[in-house]
Scaffold this motif. Sequence first.
Motif, PDB file in Angstrom:
ATOM      1  N   ASP A  65     -13.201  23.003   6.792  1.00 52.01           N
ATOM      2  CA  ASP A  65     -13.604  24.341   7.197  1.00 52.01           C
ATOM      3  C   ASP A  65     -14.952  24.355   7.917  1.00 52.01           C
ATOM      4  N   VAL A  66     -15.784  23.310   7.703  1.00 50.60           N
ATOM      5  CA  VAL A  66     -17.086  23.248   8.363  1.00 50.60           C
ATOM      6  C   VAL A  66     -17.159  22.024   9.269  1.00 50.60           C
ATOM      7  N   MET A  67     -17.246  20.807   8.695  1.00 52.36           N
ATOM      8  CA  MET A  67     -17.362  19.601   9.512  1.00 52.36           C
ATOM      9  C   MET A  67     -16.989  18.377   8.697  1.00 52.36           C
ATOM     10  N   LEU A  68     -16.236  17.467   9.307  1.00 55.63           N
ATOM     11  CA  LEU A  68     -15.865  16.208   8.680  1.00 55.63           C
ATOM     12  C   LEU A  68     -17.006  15.199   8.798  1.00 55.63           C
ATOM     13  N   LYS A  69     -16.991  14.185   7.952  1.00 54.01           N
ATOM     14  CA  LYS A  69     -17.976  13.109   8.043  1.00 54.01           C
ATOM     15  C   LYS A  69     -17.297  11.754   8.237  1.00 54.01           C
ATOM     16  N   SER A  70     -16.326  11.422   7.335  1.00 56.87           N
ATOM     17  CA  SER A  70     -15.707  10.104   7.409  1.00 56.87           C
ATOM     18  C   SER A  70     -14.405  10.077   6.623  1.00 56.87           C
ATOM     19  N   TYR A  71     -13.641   9.004   6.853  1.00 58.45           N
ATOM     20  CA  TYR A  71     -12.492   8.734   5.997  1.00 58.45           C
ATOM     21  C   TYR A  71     -12.468   7.242   5.703  1.00 58.45           C
ATOM     22  N   LYS A  72     -11.852   6.921   4.566  1.00 60.40           N
ATOM     23  CA  LYS A  72     -11.769   5.527   4.138  1.00 60.40           C
ATOM     24  C   LYS A  72     -10.334   5.233   3.737  1.00 60.40           C
ATOM     25  N   ILE A  73      -9.851   4.048   4.135  1.00 60.76           N
ATOM     26  CA  ILE A  73      -8.533   3.571   3.719  1.00 60.76           C
ATOM     27  C   ILE A  73      -8.763   2.403   2.778  1.00 60.76           C
ATOM     28  N   GLU A  74      -8.103   2.453   1.631  1.00 63.04           N
ATOM     29  CA  GLU A  74      -8.195   1.369   0.655  1.00 63.04           C
ATOM     30  C   GLU A  74      -6.789   0.994   0.213  1.00 63.04           C
ATOM     31  N   ILE A  75      -6.494  -0.295   0.217  1.00 64.07           N
ATOM     32  CA  ILE A  75      -5.224  -0.787  -0.313  1.00 64.07           C
ATOM     33  C   ILE A  75      -5.549  -1.861  -1.334  1.00 64.07           C
ATOM     34  N   HIS A  76      -4.947  -1.731  -2.505  1.00 69.84           N
ATOM     35  CA  HIS A  76      -5.137  -2.741  -3.557  1.00 69.84           C
ATOM     36  C   HIS A  76      -3.828  -2.913  -4.314  1.00 69.84           C
ATOM     37  N   ASN A  77      -3.679  -4.054  -4.991  1.00 68.71           N
ATOM     38  CA  ASN A  77      -2.402  -4.317  -5.664  1.00 68.71           C
ATOM     39  C   ASN A  77      -2.213  -3.431  -6.884  1.00 68.71           C
ATOM     40  N   ASN A  78      -0.955  -3.250  -7.208  1.00 68.40           N
ATOM     41  CA  ASN A  78      -0.559  -2.464  -8.370  1.00 68.40           C
ATOM     42  C   ASN A  78       0.447  -3.299  -9.176  1.00 68.40           C
ATOM     43  N   PHE A  79       0.145  -4.581  -9.318  1.00 68.72           N
ATOM     44  CA  PHE A  79       1.048  -5.477 -10.017  1.00 68.72           C
ATOM     45  C   PHE A  79       1.080  -5.123 -11.495  1.00 68.72           C
ATOM     46  N   ASP A  80       2.274  -5.251 -12.099  1.00 71.81           N
ATOM     47  CA  ASP A  80       2.391  -4.922 -13.527  1.00 71.81           C
ATOM     48  C   ASP A  80       2.033  -6.106 -14.424  1.00 71.81           C
ATOM     49  N   HIS A  81       1.887  -7.294 -13.870  1.00 77.78           N
ATOM     50  CA  HIS A  81       1.498  -8.503 -14.593  1.00 77.78           C
ATOM     51  C   HIS A  81       2.460  -8.876 -15.729  1.00 77.78           C
ATOM     52  N   HIS A  82       3.690  -8.357 -15.697  1.00 76.21           N
ATOM     53  CA  HIS A  82       4.669  -8.704 -16.719  1.00 76.21           C
ATOM     54  C   HIS A  82       5.796  -9.550 -16.147  1.00 76.21           C
ATOM     55  N   SER A  83       5.680  -9.864 -14.862  1.00 83.31           N
ATOM     56  CA  SER A  83       6.711 -10.681 -14.233  1.00 83.31           C
ATOM     57  C   SER A  83       6.538 -12.137 -14.658  1.00 83.31           C
ATOM     58  N   HIS A  84       7.653 -12.826 -14.849  1.00 79.86           N
ATOM     59  CA  HIS A  84       7.601 -14.228 -15.263  1.00 79.86           C
ATOM     60  C   HIS A  84       8.024 -15.163 -14.145  1.00 79.86           C
ATOM     61  N   SER A  85       8.139 -14.622 -12.943  1.00 79.67           N
ATOM     62  CA  SER A  85       8.493 -15.475 -11.807  1.00 79.67           C
ATOM     63  C   SER A  85       7.273 -15.658 -10.921  1.00 79.67           C
ATOM     64  N   ARG A  86       7.278 -16.695 -10.148  1.00 80.90           N
ATOM     65  CA  ARG A  86       6.170 -16.989  -9.233  1.00 80.90           C
ATOM     66  C   ARG A  86       6.727 -17.030  -7.817  1.00 80.90           C
ATOM     67  N   ALA A  87       5.923 -16.554  -6.907  1.00 82.41           N
ATOM     68  CA  ALA A  87       6.307 -16.628  -5.497  1.00 82.41           C
ATOM     69  C   ALA A  87       6.210 -18.077  -5.041  1.00 82.41           C
ATOM     70  N   VAL A  88       7.074 -18.437  -4.121  1.00 78.57           N
ATOM     71  CA  VAL A  88       7.059 -19.800  -3.596  1.00 78.57           C
ATOM     72  C   VAL A  88       5.882 -19.925  -2.627  1.00 78.57           C
ATOM     73  N   GLY A  89       5.080 -20.969  -2.794  1.00 74.55           N
ATOM     74  CA  GLY A  89       3.923 -21.189  -1.927  1.00 74.55           C
ATOM     75  C   GLY A  89       2.700 -20.424  -2.413  1.00 74.55           C
ATOM     76  N   GLU A  90       1.603 -20.633  -1.724  1.00 72.82           N
ATOM     77  CA  GLU A  90       0.343 -19.983  -2.068  1.00 72.82           C
ATOM     78  C   GLU A  90       0.303 -18.585  -1.465  1.00 72.82           C
ATOM     79  N   THR A  91       0.099 -17.596  -2.288  1.00 69.24           N
ATOM     80  CA  THR A  91      -0.081 -16.238  -1.790  1.00 69.24           C
ATOM     81  C   THR A  91      -1.344 -15.651  -2.405  1.00 69.24           C
ATOM     82  N   VAL A  92      -1.853 -14.614  -1.779  1.00 67.38           N
ATOM     83  CA  VAL A  92      -3.031 -13.915  -2.285  1.00 67.38           C
ATOM     84  C   VAL A  92      -2.737 -12.417  -2.318  1.00 67.38           C
ATOM     85  N   ALA A  93      -3.281 -11.759  -3.324  1.00 70.33           N
ATOM     86  CA  ALA A  93      -3.131 -10.304  -3.404  1.00 70.33           C
ATOM     87  C   ALA A  93      -3.844  -9.696  -2.199  1.00 70.33           C
TER      88      ALA A  93
END
Length: 162
Positions: A65-93
């Motif tokens: 209604d007056v003036m904007l300043k900035s916006y921020k985009i954030e993406i982070h993992n939401n893993f449940d940490h209950h999985s018992h399988s592993r991805a093939v190869g090296e991966t990073v969150a």
Amino acid sequence: MKTKFYIPMICLLAVCSFTFLSCDSDDDSNDTTKPLIDLLEPEEGQELKIGAETGVHFEMDLSDDVMLKSYKIEIHNNFDHHSHSRAVGETVAFSFNKTYDLTGQKTAHVHHHDIIIPANATPGDYHLMVYCTDAAGNETYVARNIVLSLTADDDHDHDHEE
């Protein structure tokens, strides 16, 4: 006798001067309304392609209604940490965190492809957060659940008009 008259007049003049100088019509400290975010893409639950050559299609409309300043985009993992399988190869969150300036704008249509998901990103559930702050410091946010996937469709059929 004249001194008794001048002291109250000086005090009254000082109070009036302070009052008039304190009233600034351009002061946005009374702005308590949060900015608005209309996040168009990515959609809730959308699968995003890991290792795609083009960045994620990101599109939204912002307003205040007056003036904007900035916006921020954030993406982070939401893993449940209950999985018992592993991805093939090296991966990073995967994570993404970037702030964009909107100083001097009351509204903004944002359309870009800045978010690049590398080929070694870990597939799975992620949170996408968009924060918008106005010139008075009021902040609002929108949260989306997204999925990073090796098999997601890499199409984006949209106009690139800006």
